[in-house]
Scaffold this active site. Structure first.
Site, PDB file in Angstrom:
ATOM      1  N   HIS A 266       0.865  -1.189   0.000  1.00 45.98           N
ATOM      2  CA  HIS A 266       0.000   0.000   0.000  1.00 45.98           C
ATOM      3  C   HIS A 266       0.894   1.229   0.000  1.00 45.98           C
ATOM      4  CE1 HIS A 266      -3.903   2.004   1.675  1.00 45.98           C
ATOM      5  NE2 HIS A 266      -3.177   2.876   0.992  1.00 45.98           N
TER       6      HIS A 266
ATOM      7  N   HIS B 297       1.427   4.777  -2.479  1.00 43.71           N
ATOM      8  CA  HIS B 297       1.101   5.613  -3.646  1.00 43.71           C
ATOM      9  C   HIS B 297       2.401   6.250  -4.100  1.00 43.71           C
ATOM     10  CE1 HIS B 297      -3.295   5.456  -2.730  1.00 43.71           C
ATOM     11  NE2 HIS B 297      -2.829   5.265  -1.505  1.00 43.71           N
TER      12      HIS B 297
ATOM     13  N   HIS C 228      -9.445   0.809  -1.708  1.00 42.79           N
ATOM     14  CA  HIS C 228      -9.458   1.442  -0.389  1.00 42.79           C
ATOM     15  C   HIS C 228     -10.898   1.365   0.128  1.00 42.79           C
ATOM     16  CE1 HIS C 228      -5.649   3.113  -1.618  1.00 42.79           C
ATOM     17  NE2 HIS C 228      -5.549   3.953  -0.608  1.00 42.79           N
TER      18      HIS C 228
ATOM     19  N   GLU D   4     -11.376   3.330   5.494  1.00 41.07           N
ATOM     20  CA  GLU D   4     -10.310   4.202   6.033  1.00 41.07           C
ATOM     21  C   GLU D   4     -11.014   5.276   6.866  1.00 41.07           C
ATOM     22  OE1 GLU D   4      -8.215   6.463   3.042  1.00 41.07           O
ATOM     23  OE2 GLU D   4      -6.613   7.066   4.438  1.00 41.07           O
TER      24      GLU D   4
ATOM     25  N   ASP E 235       1.582   3.881   2.759  1.00 38.14           N
ATOM     26  CA  ASP E 235       0.606   4.797   2.140  1.00 38.14           C
ATOM     27  C   ASP E 235       1.284   5.946   1.390  1.00 38.14           C
ATOM     28  OD1 ASP E 235      -1.959   5.421   1.427  1.00 38.14           O
ATOM     29  OD2 ASP E 235      -2.628   6.113   3.387  1.00 38.14           O
ATOM     30  N   ASP E 236       1.550   7.065   2.076  1.00 38.57           N
ATOM     31  CA  ASP E 236       2.154   8.243   1.421  1.00 38.57           C
ATOM     32  C   ASP E 236       3.321   8.730   2.289  1.00 38.57           C
ATOM     33  OD1 ASP E 236       0.012   8.772  -0.748  1.00 38.57           O
ATOM     34  OD2 ASP E 236      -1.131   8.579   1.111  1.00 38.57           O
TER      35      ASP E 236
HETATM   36  N1  ADE Z   1      -4.548   8.666  -2.181  1.00 34.30           N
HETATM   37  C1  ADE Z   1      -3.330   8.765  -1.628  1.00 34.30           C
HETATM   38  N2  ADE Z   1      -3.368   8.416  -0.340  1.00 34.30           N
HETATM   39  C2  ADE Z   1      -4.645   8.062  -0.074  1.00 34.30           C
HETATM   40  C3  ADE Z   1      -5.323   7.599   1.077  1.00 34.30           C
HETATM   41  N3  ADE Z   1      -4.701   7.417   2.255  1.00 34.30           N
HETATM   42  N4  ADE Z   1      -6.638   7.355   0.980  1.00 34.30           N
HETATM   43  C4  ADE Z   1      -7.281   7.542  -0.166  1.00 34.30           C
HETATM   44  N5  ADE Z   1      -6.686   7.970  -1.280  1.00 34.30           N
HETATM   45  C5  ADE Z   1      -5.375   8.220  -1.241  1.00 34.30           C
HETATM   46 ZN    ZN Z   2      -3.745   4.693   0.259  1.00 34.31          ZN
END
Ligand code: ADE
Ligand code: ZN
Length: 348
Positions: free
Chosen positions: A27, A29, A207, A210, A288-289
Site C-alpha cells: 500500500h 502511492h 481502499h 479508512e 501509504d504516502d
Molecule cells: N490517495 C493517496 N493516499 C490516499 C489515502 N490514504 N486514501 C485515499 N486515497 C489516497
Molecule cells: Zn492509500
C-alpha cells in the site's frame, strides 16, 4: 530524566543496528513518495512554482486534519510531475528508500486521472515509472508491480476512460484499485468498471473503511469482488464483517502512521492494529504516502513495535502476511518466505 533519555537513546541505537525485516510493501502511492526536495527540483526544471518558498516550508505545511485536507496538498504537489523523466526520478528515489527499509517486493499505486486531468497521459506516467521499475529486481533487489487506481470522487465514466487508457499497458499494470476521498463515494458506484477490469485480467483491490463505514468494505468485497482491502480499519465496527474477513483471510493493507496523520485514529496508542491481529485477520503493515506522513514502511514497523507493543515474533508474522497477500507467483513467494524464515532464525 537523564536515565530515561539514555535508555531512549539506547533503544534508538538498537533499532538502527537491527537489519530491517524483509517484507513486501502493498500500500504505497508513488505520488505520495514525492519528497519536498525532489518536488522543488522537478518544479524548477519544469519552470513551475510551488505555493511556498522552499522544501522546509512545504514540509512544515504537512499538518492534516482528515483525508481531504491531505488530498488537497497531495494533488497540488504532484502537479510538478510532467515528463517521463519526472516519473522515473520519483520511482528511483522510492526504490532507494525502499531498499534501505527491507522491502523485497513492492506493489505500487499510481493515480492516472490525477495526471491525465493535467494533460499528462497514461503513456508518460507508465513509461516513466517502468523505465525504472522494469529493472528494479536487478538494480535494487526489489520486485515490483503497478496498480492503477481510479479516483472515487470522480465519475464512473471517468474511471472507465482511465481503464481503457490502461489497457495498452496491460503487461505493466498488474491490478486496478480505488482511492481518493472516500466518504460519499461507495465502491458500488464503480461496479461496471471493476467488472470490465476483471474481465480484462486485472486483479482488483480497493481502499475501503479508512474514513468510510464498514458497509463500504462489504461492497468492495461483494460488488467489486476485490482480492484485498486497503486500510479496512473500520471493519472492527461490524463483527459479522470481521468474521467474513477472517474466514476468507482477505488481506488488509493497514497504514498506521497514515491513520494517525490523517486523524482516522486520534493517536498511535489508540490504533486497533492489535485487535485486528488478535481477531485472526490477514493484516499487513504499509506506508501509504510516506513523504507526507513522516515515515516509510520500516518506520511503521518500528512505530508499532515501540508504541503498540507488537513484539518481534508478531512483526515477522506481519512480514510473512505481506508476502502471502502479495500478487506473487508461488515460487517467488516461497523464495521470499524462505528468506524471511532465515532472517528470523538469525535474529531470534
Ligand atoms: N490517495 C493517496 N493516499 C490516499 C489515502 N490514504 N486514501 C485515499 N486515497 C489516497
Ligand atoms: Zn492509500
Amino acid at each position: 530524566m537523564v536515565a530515561t533519555r539514555t535508555i531512549a537513546r539506547m533503544h534508538q541505537a538498537a533499532a538502527e543496528l537491527r537489519a530491517p525485516i524483509p517484507k513486501a510493501e502493498l500500500h504505497l502511492h508513488i505520488e505520495g513518495t514525492l519528497e519536498p526536495e525532489l518536488a522543488f527540483e522537478i518544479a524548477a526544471r519544469n519552470r513551475m512554482s510551488l505555493p511556498c518558498a522552499d522544501a522546509g516550508e512545504l514540509r512544515r505545511r504537512y499538518r492534516f486534519h482528515n483525508l481531504q485536507s491531505f488530498l488537497d496538498v497531495y494533488y497540488a504537489t504532484m502537479a510538478v510531475l510532467r515528463t517521463e523523466q519526472d516519473f522515473a526520478d520519483l520511482a528511483t528515489a522510492y526504490l532507494e528508500r525502499a531498499r534501505s527499509q527491507g522491502v523485497r517486493h513492492a506493489e505500487i499505486f499510481f493515480d492516472p486521472q490525477a495526471h491525465s486531468e493535467r494533460g499528462v497521459g497514461m503513456a508518460t506516467v507508465v513509461e516513466g515509472l517502468w523505465s525504472v521499475l522494469g529493472s528494479s529486481e536487478q538494480r535494487y533487489g526489489i520486485s515490483t508491480a503497478l496498480i492503477a487506481c481510479f479516483l472515487r470522487d470522480r465519475s464512473a465514466d471517468a474511471a472507465m476512460e482511465a481503464l481503457l487508457a490502461a489497457m495498452p499497458f496491460r503487461d505493466r499494470i498488474a491490478a486496478v484499485g480505488l482511492d481518493s476521498a472516500e466518504v460519499g463515494h461507495p465502491p458500488s458506484k464503480f461496479v461496471d468498471v471493476f467488472d470490465r477490469a476483471r474481465a480484462e485480467g486485472f486483479r482488483c483491490v480497493a481502499h475501503a473503511g479508512e474514513e468510510g463505514p464498514a458497509s463500504y468494505i462489504w461492497e468492495a468485497l461483494d460488488v467489486l469482488k476485490v482480492a484485498r482491502i486497503d486500510h479496512g480499519i473500520r471493519c472492527l465496527d461490524d463483527p459479522a464483517l470481521v468474521a467474513r474477513l477472517r474466514d476468507q483471510q482477505v488481506p488488509l493493507t493497514v497504514c498506521p502512521l497514515s491513520n494517525v496523520r490523517l486523524a482516522a485514529v486520534d493517536r498511535i496508542e489508540h490504533h486497533r492494529l492489535p485487535d485486528l491481529i488478535e481477531a485472526g485477520l490477514l493484516v499487513t503493515v504499509n506506508s501509504d504516502d510516506p513523504a507526507y506522513f513522516g515515515g516509510y514502511i520500516d518506520d511503521n514497523y518500528e512505530l508499532i513495535r515501540n508504541r503498540l507493543g507488537i513484539d518481534d515474533r508478531q512483526l515477522v508474522r506481519l512480514a510473512e502476511n505481506s508476502f502471502r497477500a502479495a500478487f506473487l507467483a508461488p515460487q517467488t513467494r516461497d523464495g521470499y518466505l524462505a528468506e524471511l524464515a532465515e532472517f528470523s532464525a538469525t535474529v531470534s
